[in-house]
Scaffold this motif. Structure first.
Motif, PDB file in Angstrom:
ATOM      1  N   THR A   1      12.769  -4.380  -2.828  1.00  0.00           N
ATOM      2  CA  THR A   1      12.150  -4.184  -1.508  1.00  0.00           C
ATOM      3  C   THR A   1      12.367  -5.364  -0.567  1.00  0.00           C
ATOM      4  N   SER A   2      12.831  -6.492  -1.093  1.00  0.00           N
ATOM      5  CA  SER A   2      12.864  -7.717  -0.284  1.00  0.00           C
ATOM      6  C   SER A   2      13.840  -7.660   0.889  1.00  0.00           C
ATOM      7  N   ASP A   3      14.875  -6.844   0.814  1.00  0.00           N
ATOM      8  CA  ASP A   3      15.847  -6.796   1.911  1.00  0.00           C
ATOM      9  C   ASP A   3      15.587  -5.632   2.870  1.00  0.00           C
ATOM     10  N   MET A   4      14.425  -4.986   2.766  1.00  0.00           N
ATOM     11  CA  MET A   4      14.133  -3.828   3.610  1.00  0.00           C
ATOM     12  C   MET A   4      13.353  -4.194   4.874  1.00  0.00           C
ATOM     13  N   GLY A   5      12.905  -5.438   4.976  1.00  0.00           N
ATOM     14  CA  GLY A   5      12.156  -5.858   6.152  1.00  0.00           C
ATOM     15  C   GLY A   5      10.699  -5.431   6.139  1.00  0.00           C
ATOM     16  N   LEU A   6      10.241  -4.915   5.022  1.00  0.00           N
ATOM     17  CA  LEU A   6       8.869  -4.451   4.869  1.00  0.00           C
ATOM     18  C   LEU A   6       7.889  -5.593   5.090  1.00  0.00           C
ATOM     19  N   ARG A   7       6.768  -5.304   5.774  1.00  0.00           N
ATOM     20  CA  ARG A   7       5.743  -6.328   5.992  1.00  0.00           C
ATOM     21  C   ARG A   7       4.361  -5.751   5.728  1.00  0.00           C
ATOM     22  N   VAL A   8       3.595  -6.448   4.920  1.00  0.00           N
ATOM     23  CA  VAL A   8       2.177  -6.122   4.756  1.00  0.00           C
ATOM     24  C   VAL A   8       1.467  -6.830   5.896  1.00  0.00           C
TER      25      VAL A   8
ATOM     26  N   GLY B   1     -10.755  -2.179   1.664  1.00  0.00           N
ATOM     27  CA  GLY B   1     -10.474  -0.752   1.558  1.00  0.00           C
ATOM     28  C   GLY B   1      -9.457  -0.203   2.532  1.00  0.00           C
ATOM     29  N   THR B   2      -8.740  -1.081   3.208  1.00  0.00           N
ATOM     30  CA  THR B   2      -7.707  -0.633   4.142  1.00  0.00           C
ATOM     31  C   THR B   2      -6.437  -1.443   3.926  1.00  0.00           C
ATOM     32  N   ALA B   3      -5.341  -0.923   4.457  1.00  0.00           N
ATOM     33  CA  ALA B   3      -4.080  -1.666   4.458  1.00  0.00           C
ATOM     34  C   ALA B   3      -3.201  -1.109   5.573  1.00  0.00           C
ATOM     35  N   ARG B   4      -2.341  -1.966   6.062  1.00  0.00           N
ATOM     36  CA  ARG B   4      -1.362  -1.572   7.092  1.00  0.00           C
ATOM     37  C   ARG B   4      -0.032  -2.204   6.698  1.00  0.00           C
ATOM     38  N   VAL B   5       0.980  -1.344   6.532  1.00  0.00           N
ATOM     39  CA  VAL B   5       2.303  -1.801   6.120  1.00  0.00           C
ATOM     40  C   VAL B   5       3.325  -1.270   7.125  1.00  0.00           C
ATOM     41  N   ARG B   6       4.255  -2.136   7.503  1.00  0.00           N
ATOM     42  CA  ARG B   6       5.300  -1.787   8.476  1.00  0.00           C
ATOM     43  C   ARG B   6       6.661  -1.774   7.778  1.00  0.00           C
ATOM     44  N   LEU B   7       7.442  -0.739   8.074  1.00  0.00           N
ATOM     45  CA  LEU B   7       8.799  -0.628   7.558  1.00  0.00           C
ATOM     46  C   LEU B   7       9.755  -0.383   8.715  1.00  0.00           C
ATOM     47  N   PRO B   8      10.646  -1.350   8.991  1.00  0.00           N
ATOM     48  CA  PRO B   8      11.663  -1.103  10.014  1.00  0.00           C
ATOM     49  C   PRO B   8      12.604   0.022   9.556  1.00  0.00           C
TER      50      PRO B   8
ATOM     51  N   GLY C   1      10.182   9.099  14.853  1.00  0.00           N
ATOM     52  CA  GLY C   1      11.123   8.453  15.753  1.00  0.00           C
ATOM     53  C   GLY C   1      11.982   7.456  14.985  1.00  0.00           C
ATOM     54  N   LEU C   2      13.029   6.994  15.604  1.00  0.00           N
ATOM     55  CA  LEU C   2      13.918   6.019  14.962  1.00  0.00           C
ATOM     56  C   LEU C   2      13.440   4.610  15.305  1.00  0.00           C
ATOM     57  N   THR C   3      12.210   4.350  14.950  1.00  0.00           N
ATOM     58  CA  THR C   3      11.556   3.069  15.200  1.00  0.00           C
ATOM     59  C   THR C   3      10.746   2.712  13.963  1.00  0.00           C
ATOM     60  N   ASP C   4      10.133   1.533  13.954  1.00  0.00           N
ATOM     61  CA  ASP C   4       9.344   1.125  12.787  1.00  0.00           C
ATOM     62  C   ASP C   4       8.348   2.202  12.380  1.00  0.00           C
ATOM     63  N   LEU C   5       8.196   2.360  11.081  1.00  0.00           N
ATOM     64  CA  LEU C   5       7.148   3.215  10.538  1.00  0.00           C
ATOM     65  C   LEU C   5       5.956   2.330  10.198  1.00  0.00           C
ATOM     66  N   ILE C   6       4.764   2.814  10.496  1.00  0.00           N
ATOM     67  CA  ILE C   6       3.546   2.075  10.208  1.00  0.00           C
ATOM     68  C   ILE C   6       2.646   2.968   9.358  1.00  0.00           C
ATOM     69  N   ALA C   7       2.321   2.490   8.163  1.00  0.00           N
ATOM     70  CA  ALA C   7       1.448   3.233   7.256  1.00  0.00           C
ATOM     71  C   ALA C   7       0.073   2.589   7.274  1.00  0.00           C
ATOM     72  N   GLU C   8      -0.948   3.400   7.507  1.00  0.00           N
ATOM     73  CA  GLU C   8      -2.330   2.919   7.541  1.00  0.00           C
ATOM     74  C   GLU C   8      -3.114   3.609   6.431  1.00  0.00           C
ATOM     75  N   PHE C   9      -3.626   2.808   5.519  1.00  0.00           N
ATOM     76  CA  PHE C   9      -4.329   3.294   4.330  1.00  0.00           C
ATOM     77  C   PHE C   9      -5.828   3.163   4.491  1.00  0.00           C
ATOM     78  N   ARG C  10      -6.546   4.126   3.900  1.00  0.00           N
ATOM     79  CA  ARG C  10      -8.010   4.085   3.868  1.00  0.00           C
ATOM     80  C   ARG C  10      -8.453   4.486   2.464  1.00  0.00           C
ATOM     81  N   MET C  11      -9.216   3.607   1.828  1.00  0.00           N
ATOM     82  CA  MET C  11      -9.738   3.862   0.483  1.00  0.00           C
ATOM     83  C   MET C  11     -10.926   4.809   0.590  1.00  0.00           C
ATOM     84  N   LEU C  12     -10.864   5.892  -0.155  1.00  0.00           N
ATOM     85  CA  LEU C  12     -11.979   6.832  -0.189  1.00  0.00           C
ATOM     86  C   LEU C  12     -12.929   6.515  -1.339  1.00  0.00           C
ATOM     87  N   LYS C  13     -12.344   6.041  -2.463  1.00  0.00           N
ATOM     88  CA  LYS C  13     -13.167   5.647  -3.607  1.00  0.00           C
ATOM     89  C   LYS C  13     -12.374   4.677  -4.461  1.00  0.00           C
TER      90      LYS C  13
END
Length: 140
Positions: free
Chosen positions: A21-28, A34-41, A94-106
């Protein structure tokens, strides 16, 4: 008390345990409480015929974001694993960064349940919605 991990510690952990994953530009960008936001170019490697982001890319981002969110709460437990995950593709990314937003339910001793909304940067409507469950090993 569980060992929490910061976004920087999570990035170091991913670089060490998942070097692919190190060469993908991924950023936490954020993780904890209980939350997280991760960006993937988005790059050419993420595209499928028709010029859109592939489903496997979206699924991978969701799974990794869930993993990061769990580790942010319980510490560096490499063997926490996905036991179930379901994805709904809602619209063409879109052909732009993807942003994943996580929410812990339990978050229990053995299982974590959560959901993830994935967005294309600049768009308020999600491109995918994911629900899942992670198994947490008993010895940690």
């Amino acid at each position: 008390m569980p060992a929490k991990m910061t976004p920087a510690e999570l990035m170091d952990f991913l670089d060490r345990e998942f070097p692919q994953t190190s060469d993908m530009g991924l950023r936490v960008e954020q993780a904890g409480d209980g939350t997280a936001r991760v960006r993937l170019p988005v790059s050419e490697r993420n595209l499928r015929p028709g010029g859109t982001v592939s489903g496997p890319t979206l699924f991978w981002l969701a799974d990794l974001t869930f993993y990061v969110a769990v580790l942010a709460e319980i510490g560096p437990v490499a063997l926490a694993v996905t036991t179930n995950m379901s994805i709904n593709f809602l619209r063409k990314p879109g052909l732009t960064d993807l942003i994943a937003e996580f929410r812990m339910l339990k978050l229990g001793r053995r299982l974590a349940v959560g959901d993830i909304a994935i967005y294309s940067e600049g768009n308020a409507e999600p491109v995918a919605h994911v629900t899942g469950t992670y198994s947490i090993p008993p010895e940690r």
